[in-house]
Design an enzyme around this catalytic site. Structure first.
Site, PDB file in Angstrom:
ATOM      1  N   ASP A  51       8.541 -10.844  -6.240  1.00 26.82           N
ATOM      2  CA  ASP A  51       7.372 -10.211  -5.708  1.00 26.82           C
ATOM      3  C   ASP A  51       6.070 -10.260  -6.714  1.00 26.82           C
ATOM      4  O   ASP A  51       4.989  -9.664  -6.217  1.00 26.82           O
ATOM      5  CB  ASP A  51       7.538  -9.047  -5.136  1.00 26.82           C
ATOM      6  CG  ASP A  51       8.251  -7.867  -6.174  1.00 26.82           C
ATOM      7  OD1 ASP A  51       9.490  -8.237  -6.591  1.00 26.82           O
ATOM      8  OD2 ASP A  51       7.560  -6.806  -6.528  1.00 26.82           O
ATOM      9  N   ASP A  60       0.108  -7.818 -11.707  1.00 29.29           N
ATOM     10  CA  ASP A  60       0.854  -6.535 -11.823  1.00 29.29           C
ATOM     11  C   ASP A  60       1.264  -6.549 -13.476  1.00 29.29           C
ATOM     12  O   ASP A  60       2.087  -7.278 -14.037  1.00 29.29           O
ATOM     13  CB  ASP A  60       2.341  -6.604 -11.066  1.00 29.29           C
ATOM     14  CG  ASP A  60       3.219  -5.179 -11.289  1.00 29.29           C
ATOM     15  OD1 ASP A  60       2.787  -4.539 -12.076  1.00 29.29           O
ATOM     16  OD2 ASP A  60       3.870  -5.081 -10.359  1.00 29.29           O
ATOM     17  N   ARG A  94      -8.334  -4.485  -7.259  1.00 32.01           N
ATOM     18  CA  ARG A  94      -8.073  -5.656  -7.766  1.00 32.01           C
ATOM     19  C   ARG A  94      -8.385  -6.748  -6.986  1.00 32.01           C
ATOM     20  O   ARG A  94      -8.389  -6.538  -5.775  1.00 32.01           O
ATOM     21  CB  ARG A  94      -6.384  -5.694  -7.696  1.00 32.01           C
ATOM     22  CG  ARG A  94      -5.961  -6.942  -8.024  1.00 32.01           C
ATOM     23  CD  ARG A  94      -4.334  -6.921  -8.519  1.00 32.01           C
ATOM     24  NE  ARG A  94      -3.660  -6.549  -7.444  1.00 32.01           N
ATOM     25  CZ  ARG A  94      -2.263  -6.157  -7.648  1.00 32.01           C
ATOM     26  NH1 ARG A  94      -1.487  -5.875  -8.686  1.00 32.01           N
ATOM     27  NH2 ARG A  94      -1.450  -6.103  -6.426  1.00 32.01           N
ATOM     28  N   GLY A 147       6.806  -4.563   0.189  1.00 31.88           N
ATOM     29  CA  GLY A 147       5.629  -4.585   0.695  1.00 31.88           C
ATOM     30  C   GLY A 147       4.624  -3.835  -0.368  1.00 31.88           C
ATOM     31  O   GLY A 147       4.895  -3.197  -1.084  1.00 31.88           O
ATOM     32  N   ARG A 181       2.691 -14.165  -2.417  1.00 34.54           N
ATOM     33  CA  ARG A 181       3.829 -14.015  -3.517  1.00 34.54           C
ATOM     34  C   ARG A 181       5.081 -15.051  -3.231  1.00 34.54           C
ATOM     35  O   ARG A 181       5.247 -15.164  -1.887  1.00 34.54           O
ATOM     36  CB  ARG A 181       4.056 -12.648  -3.692  1.00 34.54           C
ATOM     37  CG  ARG A 181       2.955 -11.747  -3.823  1.00 34.54           C
ATOM     38  CD  ARG A 181       3.467 -10.132  -3.585  1.00 34.54           C
ATOM     39  NE  ARG A 181       2.247  -9.297  -3.611  1.00 34.54           N
ATOM     40  CZ  ARG A 181       2.060  -8.500  -4.806  1.00 34.54           C
ATOM     41  NH1 ARG A 181       2.687  -8.507  -5.601  1.00 34.54           N
ATOM     42  NH2 ARG A 181       1.057  -7.602  -4.345  1.00 34.54           N
ATOM     43  N   GLY A 188       3.161  -0.957  -1.058  1.00 36.67           N
ATOM     44  CA  GLY A 188       3.600   0.344  -0.902  1.00 36.67           C
ATOM     45  C   GLY A 188       2.482   1.460  -1.250  1.00 36.67           C
ATOM     46  O   GLY A 188       2.391   2.713  -1.023  1.00 36.67           O
ATOM     47  N   ARG A 189       1.464   1.086  -2.097  1.00 39.75           N
ATOM     48  CA  ARG A 189       0.313   1.893  -2.624  1.00 39.75           C
ATOM     49  C   ARG A 189      -1.030   1.210  -2.562  1.00 39.75           C
ATOM     50  O   ARG A 189      -1.590   1.403  -3.545  1.00 39.75           O
ATOM     51  CB  ARG A 189       0.833   2.615  -3.727  1.00 39.75           C
ATOM     52  CG  ARG A 189       1.166   1.656  -5.063  1.00 39.75           C
ATOM     53  CD  ARG A 189       1.261   2.347  -6.300  1.00 39.75           C
ATOM     54  NE  ARG A 189       1.650   1.431  -7.385  1.00 39.75           N
ATOM     55  CZ  ARG A 189       1.166   1.925  -8.587  1.00 39.75           C
ATOM     56  NH1 ARG A 189       0.629   2.861  -8.816  1.00 39.75           N
ATOM     57  NH2 ARG A 189       1.786   0.906  -9.350  1.00 39.75           N
TER      58      ARG A 189
END
Length: 484
Positions: free
Chosen positions: A248, A258, A170, A85, A177, A87-88
């Site tokens: 992910d 990413d 972003r 998930g 995903r 997380g930040r």
């Protein structure tokens, strides 16, 4: 700016409602004017640096925004992690543009339910990397998420020492995903998987909306496979190594997402890997197609109940669809390589010509970008023609003979090659130097100079040459690290 958030309609089990954690001293560091225009941001806002700093640090929330952190899981280096998930990260919402609906997400904006003991923050260095790499990939015409802003926070983060903190904004076609589907599949929640499928079709594959039942979901799966094939071919066209192709980090839209441990290849070698966490080379340059296929197999496992109620029939459908990957990729891959050497149509004999070139480049440690750029320039330059002939020997003559057979003038061939062979890429050593300058000096000037060149990767600007050189040591000891 008013945002909407269609994810809210999926159900509370798909996300956590949570606002970003405020930062102490937000200051706008990098801003993407082109993307701001595409998003239709009001001019009054884009001219107000203080307001941009507040909104894109998470200190203020846009009208209509309901901030959420998305749930997903993923196979990381082949091993299932059932609970990952955001997380930040905080998804602020969506904007409708001429290019479709786009998500706006803050990254490094504080902890969430999915932080797993992390601090939810991001250091300035990784934020700058994501901004530059996503802009470079966009200019290279590689499908990618994009970065709208980097805002420094005034707060330190601990990452192998104390680093300045930042929040990066972003923008993506969506944040769905493969791992989003896995999150519900591992729980046996077929209804949620079906909801995700229909949502993904609505956002990314509207041409499938008229279909129903198993045909709808099989066609969806085939479309996602095709997007992945196209994406990986584009990565390999420009020498990009993602570095962490976990499920992910595999988008349903077919966009690159990413940029943590990513890098660019210098000398051609399919075994090139730079990520410090990829100790076995799972995500090495030449293995990316196989990993994409493996990730698509994981997606198929999630969709089996939607393919057919009979598990044996469902598996047969999945195997048939996944079985198209290798041949389809091969066709796309050699078509891409053919265009890099100026070929219009690829025939059976061309594969050996292309394989022999890559083998020659590998054996002689030839720079991937520079070699194809040399071939491109040799079309119009007698000097470069001589250099290429001396460098590539007999292969060069075979290539020239092949070009003559397609009976196209030099300008057509040159334009085809130039549009596929960049004159400059975001070289690793230049990227690191720029990041270091940003972190140590607290100034974005070096990043802006680098970006100016990277935004025009297919033509030479006055300052292009200073970023074209390959590293003197071939990046032999270069390693990238996950920004988390």
């Amino acid at each position: 700016m008013i945002l909407k958030n269609s994810y809210l309609d999926l159900g509370e089990e798909f996300f956590q409602r949570i606002d970003p954690t405020p930062v102490s001293d937000p200051n706008l560091f990098l801003w993407n004017h082109r993307l701001a225009d595409e998003l239709g941001l009001p001019e009054a806002l884009t001219q107000d640096t203080e307001a941009l700093s507040q909104y894109f640090s998470g200190n203020k929330i846009f009208s209509g925004s309901t901030s959420i952190a998305l749930a997903y899981t993923g196979h990381q280096f082949g091993q299932l992690n059932p609970r990952l998930g955001d997380g930040r990260a905080h998804l602020l919402g969506e904007v409708d543009t001429e290019n479709g609906t786009l998500d706006i997400q803050l990254k490094g904006s504080g902890p969430t339910l999915y932080s797993r003991r992390g601090d939810g923050r991001c250091a300035l260095g990784p934020a700058v990397r994501e901004f530059i790499m996503s802009e470079a990939m966009h200019a290279l015409r590689v499908p990618t998420t994009q970065a709208l802003a980097v805002v420094t926070t005034g707060d330190p983060v601990v990452r192998e020492g104390v680093k300045p903190g930042a929040v990066v904004t972003r923008v993506a076609s969506s944040h769905l995903r493969v791992g989003t589907f896995e999150y519900f599949a591992v729980q046996g929640d077929v209804d949620a998987v079906e909801v995700l499928c229909n949502y993904a079709i609505e956002r990314h594959y509207p041409e499938l909306k008229e279909l129903s039942g198993p045909e709808r979901y099989a066609s969806f799966y085939s479309a996602v496979i095709q997007k992945q094939i196209e994406l990986i071919c584009e990565w390999m066209r420009v020498g990009f190594i993602h570095g962490v192709m976990n499920t992910d980090n595999t988008t349903i839209s077919g966009e690159t997402i990413d940029y943590g441990p990513c890098a660019m290849m210098n000398a051609y070698n399919p075994d090139t890997v730079f990520s410090s966490i990829d100790v076995n080379g799972r995500y090495r340059f030449g293995h990316q197609p196989q990993i994409a296929q493996w990730n698509m197999a994981r997606l198929a496992e999630c969709l089996l109940p939607l393919f057919d109620e009979d598990s044996s029939k469902a598996q047969a459908i999945a195997q048939r669809l996944l079985g198209t990957f290798a041949e389809s990729f091969k066709q796309h891959y050699f078509t891409m390589l053919g265009r890099k050497i100026g070929l219009d149509i690829i025939n059976d004999d061309d594969q050996s010509l292309l394989d022999d070139l890559l083998d020659l480049m590998r054996k002689n440690a030839m720079d991937y970008t520079q070699t194809f750029n040399l071939l491109t320039d040799s079309i119009h330059s007698a000097e470069q023609d001589t250099v290429a002939k001396n460098l590539l020997g007999d292969w060069y003559g075979r290539w020239k003979t092949r070009l003559e057979k397609q009976s196209q003038n030099d300008s057509v061939v040159y334009n085809r090659m130039r549009s596929n062979n960049p004159v400059v890429i975001p070289r690793n050593h230049h990227m690191e130097a720029v990041i270091q300058s940003c972190v140590l000096d607290g100034s974005a000037s070096e990043a802006e100079a680098f970006l100016k060149v990277l935004k025009s990767p297919y033509k030479e600007l006055e300052s292009t040459q200073q970023f074209q050189d390959a590293p003197t040591d071939g990046d032999r000891h270069y390693r990238t690290f996950c920004g988390t």
